[in-house]
Design a protein around this motif. Structure first.
Motif, mmCIF file in Angstrom:
data_model
loop_
_atom_site.group_PDB
_atom_site.id
_atom_site.type_symbol
_atom_site.label_atom_id
_atom_site.label_comp_id
_atom_site.label_asym_id
_atom_site.label_seq_id
_atom_site.Cartn_x
_atom_site.Cartn_y
_atom_site.Cartn_z
ATOM 1 N N ARG A 8 3.651 2.184 -2.149
ATOM 2 C CA ARG A 8 4.816 1.570 -1.493
ATOM 3 C C ARG A 8 5.482 2.665 -0.676
ATOM 4 N NH1 ARG A 8 7.258 -2.242 -6.321
ATOM 5 N NH2 ARG A 8 5.263 -3.165 -6.941
ATOM 6 N N ALA A 9 5.380 2.523 0.632
ATOM 7 C CA ALA A 9 5.669 3.663 1.504
ATOM 8 C C ALA A 9 6.863 3.419 2.414
ATOM 9 C CB ALA A 9 4.434 3.975 2.345
ATOM 10 N N ASP A 10 7.534 4.510 2.773
ATOM 11 C CA ASP A 10 8.602 4.428 3.768
ATOM 12 C C ASP A 10 7.965 4.261 5.148
ATOM 13 O OD1 ASP A 10 7.656 6.991 4.282
ATOM 14 O OD2 ASP A 10 9.647 7.779 4.705
ATOM 15 N N PRO A 11 8.725 3.910 6.179
ATOM 16 C CA PRO A 11 8.127 3.603 7.482
ATOM 17 C C PRO A 11 7.252 4.733 8.031
ATOM 18 C CG PRO A 11 10.421 2.886 7.433
ATOM 19 C CD PRO A 11 10.178 3.616 6.156
ATOM 20 N N ILE B 92 0.957 6.232 8.827
ATOM 21 C CA ILE B 92 -0.313 6.895 8.534
ATOM 22 C C ILE B 92 -1.170 6.051 7.602
ATOM 23 C CG2 ILE B 92 -1.379 8.970 7.564
ATOM 24 C CD1 ILE B 92 1.274 10.425 8.215
ATOM 25 N N LEU B 93 -0.525 5.427 6.604
ATOM 26 C CA LEU B 93 -1.283 4.725 5.567
ATOM 27 C C LEU B 93 -1.731 3.342 6.019
ATOM 28 C CD1 LEU B 93 0.959 5.799 2.562
ATOM 29 C CD2 LEU B 93 -1.419 6.509 2.973
ATOM 30 N N GLY B 94 -1.035 2.789 7.003
ATOM 31 C CA GLY B 94 -1.431 1.486 7.528
ATOM 32 C C GLY B 94 -1.461 0.430 6.444
ATOM 33 N N THR B 95 -2.534 -0.351 6.410
ATOM 34 C CA THR B 95 -2.593 -1.473 5.472
ATOM 35 C C THR B 95 -2.883 -1.020 4.046
ATOM 36 O OG1 THR B 95 -4.926 -1.724 5.986
ATOM 37 C CG2 THR B 95 -3.366 -3.075 7.238
ATOM 38 N N ARG B 96 -3.186 0.287 3.861
ATOM 39 C CA ARG B 96 -3.431 0.784 2.495
ATOM 40 C C ARG B 96 -2.156 0.722 1.654
ATOM 41 N NH1 ARG B 96 -3.591 1.775 -1.815
ATOM 42 N NH2 ARG B 96 -4.761 3.229 -3.098
ATOM 43 N N PRO C 286 5.250 -1.875 2.447
ATOM 44 C CA PRO C 286 6.538 -1.242 2.767
ATOM 45 C C PRO C 286 7.393 -1.116 1.497
ATOM 46 C CG PRO C 286 6.169 -3.259 4.070
ATOM 47 C CD PRO C 286 5.137 -3.235 3.001
ATOM 48 N N ALA C 287 7.990 0.036 1.320
ATOM 49 C CA ALA C 287 8.853 0.239 0.155
ATOM 50 C C ALA C 287 10.186 -0.463 0.360
ATOM 51 C CB ALA C 287 9.080 1.730 -0.066
ATOM 52 N N GLN C 288 10.743 -0.995 -0.719
ATOM 53 C CA GLN C 288 12.109 -1.533 -0.704
ATOM 54 C C GLN C 288 13.047 -0.427 -1.217
ATOM 55 O OE1 GLN C 288 12.279 -4.798 0.381
ATOM 56 N NE2 GLN C 288 10.053 -4.505 0.593
ATOM 57 N N GLY D 289 5.844 2.716 -14.526
ATOM 58 C CA GLY D 289 5.035 2.729 -15.741
ATOM 59 C C GLY D 289 3.697 2.063 -15.522
ATOM 60 N N ASP D 290 3.217 2.122 -14.293
ATOM 61 C CA ASP D 290 2.020 1.358 -13.928
ATOM 62 C C ASP D 290 1.323 2.075 -12.756
ATOM 63 O OD1 ASP D 290 0.149 -0.651 -13.809
ATOM 64 O OD2 ASP D 290 1.636 -2.273 -13.665
ATOM 65 N N TYR D 291 0.189 1.547 -12.316
ATOM 66 C CA TYR D 291 -0.537 2.167 -11.196
ATOM 67 C C TYR D 291 0.112 1.805 -9.857
ATOM 68 C CZ TYR D 291 -4.128 3.346 -14.613
ATOM 69 O OH TYR D 291 -4.789 3.869 -15.704
ATOM 70 N N ILE D 292 1.347 2.202 -9.719
ATOM 71 C CA ILE D 292 2.111 1.984 -8.493
ATOM 72 C C ILE D 292 2.768 3.308 -8.146
ATOM 73 C CG2 ILE D 292 3.962 0.650 -7.376
ATOM 74 C CD1 ILE D 292 3.630 -1.438 -9.611
ATOM 75 N N LEU D 293 2.805 3.637 -6.858
ATOM 76 C CA LEU D 293 3.361 4.924 -6.449
ATOM 77 C C LEU D 293 4.198 4.731 -5.193
ATOM 78 C CD1 LEU D 293 3.248 8.107 -6.828
ATOM 79 C CD2 LEU D 293 1.336 8.068 -5.201
ATOM 80 N N ALA D 294 5.432 5.232 -5.238
ATOM 81 C CA ALA D 294 6.266 5.244 -4.045
ATOM 82 C C ALA D 294 5.909 6.485 -3.223
ATOM 83 C CB ALA D 294 7.744 5.260 -4.426
ATOM 84 N N VAL D 295 5.907 6.322 -1.894
ATOM 85 C CA VAL D 295 5.485 7.411 -1.001
ATOM 86 C C VAL D 295 6.530 7.583 0.085
ATOM 87 C CG1 VAL D 295 3.642 8.270 0.504
ATOM 88 C CG2 VAL D 295 3.081 6.695 -1.370
#
Lengths: 415, 415
Positions: free
Chosen positions: B287-290, B295-299, B302-304, B313-319
């Motif tokens: 979950r990425a900032d703009p 760079i990450l595109g569809t991978r 968008p982060a909230q 606590g899961d396989y989720i990562l903010a970027v």
């Protein structure tokens, strides 16, 4: 943001700057504070005179008026205290444990400031400077909320200290005073979790209990002192009488003064013979249980249940006879506030048992409870005497105003 | 007295006995616990089977079912843990500072237990025994309040431990379980000031925050972990990718797992090239900032706003991309929970600045945040990882479950 939230945010921001300031910088700021309080003491005295006038008009009691009063001599003492704090070793940055782990990680535990310390206290302008100096030296910024009767004195002290901080190259917001002395704002401060790391109330039992009950931020309880002296049947009665007299009468208003004497039944008559002439000198009022009353007769009043939990802060003493050490310890653990407790005995084993079994911050054998104090304990200065077990217990010096941070040096280690 | 008050009073009374128990006695009790849990494991497994059946019927999620499950192997691990606690040095009774003052008073600071520790935790029967063992060794009695889904397992564990304590000559009330798992009783426990010295919540962020908000007794916050890895423009990108992969994916449910990666703008493309293939192995959701999205595109999604404070606590990562160290530190100090934070860099000065300026229990250079753990830090065992600054910070071992008491040997000194 409310004004207090803004003040909290400013104190938090300043705390990051202060946490990285070296010892020299902090000592320069303390010296600048000492200097400005000396050079501009007239302004401080004038502000204090206005507080005193308002307090007299409002009918403040003489003992409270005295605590509110600044004089040239008292200011000199306060300034001396600031310089003494500057001379103490800086606890911040010391690494008190460091080791290389089997995987090569180097792990150290470093002393760091707590962050932002809020202090709520009564109408004593000296606390404004004492507390700020201790917080500053230990790398903490402080938010001070003094009693409303001292607001003009406190405003001036805060103004002078902030100017000194700025002159020494530190943010003025290292020290700030809550300008609005309403109860609502005090309550808001007690819930300012987002910015305040620790809240330390300083003052009487009423204030402390109110803060503990209300506060949302972590609190360190200080200075509730229902302290006992236990006179064993194997006591040196002369020593016991001198110690009780000192513990009760040398300064009855402070928290390490004794409020209650427990006397072994078999020693009671002999002990009172030694102790009463001393207590009579100060006209100490005795409140005794029925067994003690039989011996003391009209010299004492009958104690009420509430006397066993009372912090008189005055020339009043509760008196109770007990059957021995076990009863004394149980009574103390039930009615004491965990501050300072003393046994007077010649018996080695009873002394050890008392030290082991009494649950208090300071436990004495054959000495006065009055020694529980940062200076007497060799800490140099203190911000209060903690009667809780978490974080710090007993006199709190600079070390007790710190936390720790683990710093870890790696070379790519994963787990 | 309510049943819980009676339980509190019994725990308090037992705490005075346990505080005076020697190391041998406590180790015998721990060995007796290890033995009875081994010999009567069938009973414990049966109780657990009933809990599991009820939980399955109630539709409990597989991950939670797994944490609720006991097996012979897991019991062996728990028993092994109890014996390991027995093998650790006893912190109680050590005098870590003693000196003779100018007036002849001999003042020592002795380690003592905190007293009664209440622990509120979720449906993990292993915690019942782990926590009891650590409390016992550190001389504290404990009141355990586990999740209602584990009540049968916990009752059996408490019954077995209490029998072992009695057999070893200690009060069974050294360990007690809150039998009623209603929310009302949990709230009552949080206000049992008269008997509980410290409350330690163990569990997810929701539980911790609820306890901190509600509790009247002193709380030690543990285990809230929004941890960051900052990839500097002078990072070894291979090392950074490996460390991020480890910090995020080796055990995403634990509090020292990373939730957010901050990447220096200039290093972003190169870093993602190294990191994505690793993160892809576990299908980590980004979950990425703009800026990172470009760079990450569809991978990535968008982060909230809420992502910057989320403990997945899961396989989720903010970027998030940053302009440099300063922005990274400010972001971490704003959004982190003060748990564990890492910088990946080859630059000495940036490493030092990160260690100094990030405000967290554990701060890493070039290593995974996953090392924040009592075992990894050499404490032997831990009851949780404190994210507050008061009392204890970072992994809490036996030492962190103690307080101190000043013992003073006098010869009649008065002040």
């Amino acid at each position: 943001m409310t004004p207090l939230e803004q003040q909290g945010a400013a104190a938090k921001a300043a705390s990051y700057v202060l946490a990285s300031a070296g010892t020299e910088r902090k000592n320069e700021a303390l010296e600048a504070i000492a200097k400005v309080l000396t050079e501009r003491k007239k302004e401080w005295l004038e502000a204090n005179a206005q507080d005193l006038e308002a307090a007299r008009t409002a009918g403040m009691r003489p003992a409270m008026l005295d605590r509110l009063t600044l004089t040239e001599g008292r200011i000199a003492g306060i300034v001396e205290g600031v310089r003494q704090v500057a001379s103490l070793p800086d606890p911040i940055g010391r690494v008190d444990r460091m080791e290389t782990r089997p995987n090569g990680l180097i792990i150290g535990r470093r002393r760091v400031p707590l962050g932002v310390i809020a202090i709520i206290y009564e109408a004593r302008p000296n606390v404004t400077v004492d507390a700020a100096a201790l917080c500053l030296k230990s790398g903490n910024t402080c938010i001070l909320r003094g009693g409303k009767e001292a607001i003009r004195s406190n405003r001036k002290a805060a103004e002078l200290m902030r100017a000194a901080l700025a002159a020494a190259g530190l943010p003025g917001d290292c020290v700030s005073l809550v300008q609005d002395t309403s109860r609502e704002t005090a309550n808001e401060l007690m819930h300012l979790d987002a910015y305040v790391d620790v809240l330390i109330p300083r003052g009487g039992a009423g204030l402390i209990r109110a803060v503990v009950k209300e506060a949302g931020v972590p609190v360190i309880r200080t200075g509730e002192g229902v302290c006992h002296v236990y006179i064993d049947d194997e006591a040196d009665l002369d020593m016991g009488a001198q110690i009780l007299f000192n513990a009760k009468c040398s300064r009855p208003s402070v928290c390490n003064a004794a409020e209650c004497v427990l006397v072994h039944r078999d020693a009671a008559e002999g002990f009172f013979r030694k102790a009463l002439p001393l207590l009579d000198r100060k006209g100490v009022e005795l409140r005794a249980d029925p067994a003690a009353l039989e011996i003391l007769g009209t010299r004492a009043l009958p104690a009420q249940d509430s006397d066993w939990d009372a912090e008189y802060g005055d020339y009043i003493l509760a008196v109770k006879l007990v059957d021995g050490l076990e009863e004394a310890v149980a009574f103390i653990n039930r009615h004491g506030t965990g501050h300072s407790e003393a046994i007077i005995t010649k018996n080695y084993f009873k002394a050890q048992r008392f030290l082991n079994e009494v649950d208090a911050a300071a436990v004495y054998v054959n000495a006065s409870t009055r020694f529980t104090d940062g200076g007497e304990f060799g800490l140099g200065a203190e911000i209060g005497i903690s009667t809780q077990k978490m974080h710090a217990r007993g006199p709190m010096g600079l070390e007790e105003l710190t936390s720790c941070k683990y710093v870890i040096y790696g070379e790519g280690q994963i787990r």
